[in-house]
Motif scaffolding. Structure first.
Motif, PDB file in Angstrom:
ATOM      1  N   ARG A 569      43.839  43.863  43.483  1.00 31.23           N
ATOM      2  CA  ARG A 569      42.560  43.578  44.096  1.00 31.23           C
ATOM      3  C   ARG A 569      41.570  43.085  43.063  1.00 31.23           C
ATOM      4  O   ARG A 569      41.504  43.583  41.961  1.00 31.23           O
ATOM      5  CB  ARG A 569      41.959  44.804  44.779  1.00 31.23           C
ATOM      6  N   GLY A 570      40.787  42.091  43.468  1.00 25.62           N
ATOM      7  CA  GLY A 570      39.725  41.596  42.606  1.00 25.62           C
ATOM      8  C   GLY A 570      38.599  41.031  43.429  1.00 25.62           C
ATOM      9  O   GLY A 570      38.726  40.784  44.607  1.00 25.62           O
ATOM     10  N   GLY A 571      37.423  40.822  42.798  1.00 25.45           N
ATOM     11  CA  GLY A 571      36.337  40.125  43.464  1.00 25.45           C
ATOM     12  C   GLY A 571      35.497  40.974  44.371  1.00 25.45           C
ATOM     13  O   GLY A 571      34.661  40.471  45.111  1.00 25.45           O
ATOM     14  N   SER A 572      35.685  42.316  44.353  1.00 30.04           N
ATOM     15  CA  SER A 572      34.895  43.214  45.193  1.00 30.04           C
ATOM     16  C   SER A 572      34.883  42.768  46.647  1.00 30.04           C
ATOM     17  O   SER A 572      33.874  42.842  47.343  1.00 30.04           O
ATOM     18  CB  SER A 572      33.456  43.316  44.672  1.00 30.04           C
ATOM     19  N   GLY A 573      36.011  42.271  47.104  1.00 34.76           N
ATOM     20  CA  GLY A 573      36.135  41.896  48.504  1.00 34.76           C
ATOM     21  C   GLY A 573      35.723  40.483  48.828  1.00 34.76           C
ATOM     22  O   GLY A 573      35.720  40.091  49.995  1.00 34.76           O
ATOM     23  N   VAL A 574      35.393  39.665  47.827  1.00 36.04           N
ATOM     24  CA  VAL A 574      34.949  38.308  48.119  1.00 36.04           C
ATOM     25  C   VAL A 574      36.148  37.419  48.412  1.00 36.04           C
ATOM     26  O   VAL A 574      37.242  37.639  47.889  1.00 36.04           O
ATOM     27  CB  VAL A 574      34.135  37.720  46.954  1.00 36.04           C
ATOM     28  N   PRO A 575      35.981  36.387  49.242  1.00 33.80           N
ATOM     29  CA  PRO A 575      37.073  35.429  49.451  1.00 33.80           C
ATOM     30  C   PRO A 575      37.439  34.726  48.150  1.00 33.80           C
ATOM     31  O   PRO A 575      36.573  34.225  47.436  1.00 33.80           O
ATOM     32  CB  PRO A 575      36.477  34.441  50.464  1.00 33.80           C
ATOM     33  N   LEU A 576      38.726  34.701  47.842  1.00 33.88           N
ATOM     34  CA  LEU A 576      39.232  34.019  46.653  1.00 33.88           C
ATOM     35  C   LEU A 576      39.957  32.756  47.097  1.00 33.88           C
ATOM     36  O   LEU A 576      40.818  32.807  47.972  1.00 33.88           O
ATOM     37  CB  LEU A 576      40.163  34.944  45.870  1.00 33.88           C
ATOM     38  N   ARG A 577      39.625  31.615  46.489  1.00 35.48           N
ATOM     39  CA  ARG A 577      40.061  30.320  47.004  1.00 35.48           C
ATOM     40  C   ARG A 577      41.128  29.630  46.163  1.00 35.48           C
ATOM     41  O   ARG A 577      41.906  28.843  46.693  1.00 35.48           O
ATOM     42  CB  ARG A 577      38.848  29.381  47.110  1.00 35.48           C
ATOM     43  N   GLY A 578      41.134  29.857  44.867  1.00 32.56           N
ATOM     44  CA  GLY A 578      42.056  29.126  44.015  1.00 32.56           C
ATOM     45  C   GLY A 578      42.582  29.984  42.894  1.00 32.56           C
ATOM     46  O   GLY A 578      41.940  30.941  42.464  1.00 32.56           O
ATOM     47  N   VAL A 579      43.794  29.646  42.379  1.00 35.49           N
ATOM     48  CA  VAL A 579      44.415  30.416  41.314  1.00 35.49           C
ATOM     49  C   VAL A 579      45.219  29.475  40.429  1.00 35.49           C
ATOM     50  O   VAL A 579      45.869  28.544  40.918  1.00 35.49           O
ATOM     51  CB  VAL A 579      45.306  31.545  41.882  1.00 35.49           C
ATOM     52  N   SER A 580      45.189  29.710  39.109  1.00 33.42           N
ATOM     53  CA  SER A 580      45.952  28.910  38.159  1.00 33.42           C
ATOM     54  C   SER A 580      46.478  29.812  37.048  1.00 33.42           C
ATOM     55  O   SER A 580      45.692  30.476  36.362  1.00 33.42           O
ATOM     56  CB  SER A 580      45.075  27.810  37.558  1.00 33.42           C
ATOM     57  N   PHE A 581      47.810  29.887  36.915  1.00 29.96           N
ATOM     58  CA  PHE A 581      48.447  30.614  35.817  1.00 29.96           C
ATOM     59  C   PHE A 581      49.108  29.605  34.882  1.00 29.96           C
ATOM     60  O   PHE A 581      49.707  28.623  35.326  1.00 29.96           O
ATOM     61  CB  PHE A 581      49.507  31.576  36.346  1.00 29.96           C
TER      62      PHE A 581
END
Length: 604
Positions: A569-581
């Motif tokens: 979990r991350g972002g305190s419940g905010v919508p997360l839109r993108g990810v890059s590893f």
């Protein structure tokens, strides 16, 4: 006037292991968009023009012009502040984590730390005058003061249950609510507390008394309780929502407002015989509410949201303390160098792994959704109205390219400096082999919106979109086939680890919540997985390791090629839109209101 409570996160997930952000390997980064967006837990309306709000990281903000401008004040603490109460325009107190209490006598210009005598978190606070107040918190903690906080006395609550809120109506009478439906009452200034029968097992988060007899409490699952005899009896009222209600404020026996999760705002003008939902246009979780009269009120909540009304909630205006631009796309080329894009032409750049982010001049105010860099200097961004931007110097300058379309573009994938593909609305696919000097429209064979695209090399690529659309090409897009995904849901993103293994994510309505599809044969066939909801982005870095992100701050991780997923979990419940590893451990996630999260441990 406000609310204070322990955060409850609602995931709606089946069969996954959860962990808190504090326990995980994800940490927030300062995007310059998010630094002003700390979650606000409580507000105190002093008059129609003046409001003070408090929140995470010791945040205290104030307006004296009805919210047109907000000023950040120095609280003297970095610990979360969960409640604030003002007795007059100058004299106020805030409480928070680890027994923190701060006091002002100059309207918030300066704050002084007080000695609480407890290390327990404090969640609720109520003052009736400059001297007389109470604070409540974890493990049944109740503190009282009669000298403006010079001294705080620990009172015997008779319980170890967490207490969330207190309403003090005079020097002797106060009511406290907390978890498991607990309600406590004192009529002797807190020397003795009697437990009252609430009639509910639901957690109670907010309470507001207008006199010694008449009060309202709110809580989990839309619970609303009312008493007119000082709590000897509590009666459940009909709530128009099942969302948890976090706070309630009454300005007379009849007129009150309650707020809660997912932007819920409820209003009554008949003492709660009827409650009506109001429209705020906010979907943020709302934690605090304060009214100075029947018309003028302020609501605060997640990500620094502040709502103001001057007409009793018939209309709510969202106020701004700083930029709250949503971020949609992220591309890292190594552990240090990355670019993020979002609302109103936002482009942010880091060269130190996100320790610092620099706002770049994009030359557009269009929303930017997709970004693809092939090295530290060469990158392309796409967005609304067919906008395509190109940089050859790491974003110091961005040049707008001619896309030949006004359709919105959602995603872009480059495999080298010259060869790239962009996708977007109404099945549009654009292709370039000369670094974007020319873009050619390809025939996708679908009318559905496309949201994601991933190319493994110049020939082999996959695009995804509405109605379960998955398109595949093996000839650089000259022809696209549409292998059946078996899904009819919205697919938002796709990522391949190699020519064979890929993962697509999205969301479908209940009851299925089918939101992950994986392939082991280059996309010729796909296997659907259940148990996840509302996913927006995915990054597949090797045949085993992938991370998916989505709504409510959800982050999912697989280390076996998608056969099973662990929930982070991350972002305190905010919508997360993108990810890059860039490897199995080093990744960045972006989302709502300037949120940027970073991990160097794979999120563990």
């Amino acid at each position: 006037m406000k609310v204070a409570l322990s955060v409850l996160v609602l995931f709606g997930i089946i069969g996954v292991r959860t962990s808190s952000l504090a326990q995980s390997g994800w940490f927030f980064q300062d995007s310059h968009l998010s630094r002003e967006n700390n979650t606000l837990w409580s507000s105190a309306v002093l008059d129609a023009a003046s409001v003070v709000a408090v929140g995470e990281s010791g945040a205290i903000v104030r307006t004296t012009d009805g919210g047109q401008t907000w000023t950040a004040l120095s609280s003297g603490t970095s610990l979360a502040l969960r409640a604030v109460s003002f007795a007059d325009a100058n004299t106020g107190t805030a409480v928070g984590f680890s027994g923190t209490i701060v006091r002002t006598t100059d309207g918030g210009d300066t704050w002084t730390l007080q000695t609480s005598g407890t290390a327990n978190d404090l969640y609720g606070l109520s003052f009736v005058d400059a001297n007389t107040g109470m604070a409540v918190g974890a493990s049944g903690t109740i503190l009282s003061t009669t000298d403006g906080g010079e001294t705080w006395t620990l009172q015997p609550s008779g319980t170890t249950i967490g207490l969330n809120e207190v309403s003090v109506v005079d020097g002797k009478t106060a009511t406290v609510v907390g978890f498991n439906g607990i309600i406590l009452r004192t009529t002797d200034g807190g020397q003795n507390w009697a437990r009252q029968t609430s009639g509910t097992p639901n957690d109670l988060y907010g309470v507001s008394f207008v006199d010694t007899s008449t009060g309202t409490a709110v809580g989990h699952a839309g619970t609303i309780l009312r008493t007119t005899d000082g709590g000897q009896t509590w009666t459940g009222q009909t709530s128009p929502t099942n969302n948890p209600l976090r706070a309630v404020s009454f300005v007379g026996a009849n007129t009150g407002t309650a707020v809660g999760i997912f932007g819920s705002i409820l209003r009554t003008i008949d003492g709660g015989q009827t409650w009506m939902l109001q429209t705020s246009q906010a979907t943020n979780d709302l934690y605090g509410v304060s009214f100075v009269d029947a018309n003028s009120g302020t609501v605060v909540g997640a990500l620094g949201v502040i709502l103001n009304t001057l007409d009793g909630g018939q209309t709510w205006a969202r106020q701004t303390r700083g930029s709250t631009n949503d971020l949609y796309g992220v591309s890292f080329v190594d552990a240090d160098t990355g670019t993020v894009v979002g609302d109103t032409g936002t482009i942010l750049r880091t060269t130190d792994g996100g320790d610092t982010w620099t706002l770049q001049a994009s030359g557009t105010t269009d929303r930017l959704f997709g970004v693809s860099f092939v090295d530290a200097n060469t990158g392309t961004v796409v967005g609304d109205s067919g906008v395509i931007l190109r940089t050859l110097d790491g974003g110091e300058t961005w040049t707008q390219q001619t896309s030949g379309t006004t359709f919105g573009l959602s995603a872009v994938s480059f495999v080298d400096a010259n060869t790239g593909t962009a996708v977007g609305s109404s099945g549009i696919i654009l292709r370039t082999t000369d670094g974007g000097e020319t873009w050619t429209r390809q025939s996708s064979g679908t009318p559905f919106n496309l949201y994601g695209v991933c190319f493994i090399d110049t020939d082999i690529g996959t695009a995804v979109g509405d109605n379960g659309t998955i398109l595949r090409t093996t000839d650089g897009g000259r022809t696209w086939s549409n292998p059946s995904s078996g899904a009819r849901w919205m697919i938002k993103a796709v990522s391949f680890a190699n020519a064979s293994r890929g993962i697509a994510v999205g969301f479908a309505p209940p009851p299925g919540y089918l939101s992950i599809a994986r392939t082991a044969n280059g996309g010729r066939t796909w296997t659907l997985q259940e148990g996840f909801a509302l996913l927006y982005g995915v990054s597949f870095v090797d045949p085993n390791t992938a991370t998916a992100v989505g709504f409510y701050g959800n982050i999912f991780r697989t280390t076996n090629g998608g056969q099973s997923w662990t929930h982070q979990r991350g972002g305190s419940g905010v919508p997360l839109r993108g990810v890059s590893f860039v490897d199995a451990n080093t990744g960045t996630v972006v989302g709502h209101a300037g949120t940027i999260l970073r991990t160097t441990t794979g999120g563990d």
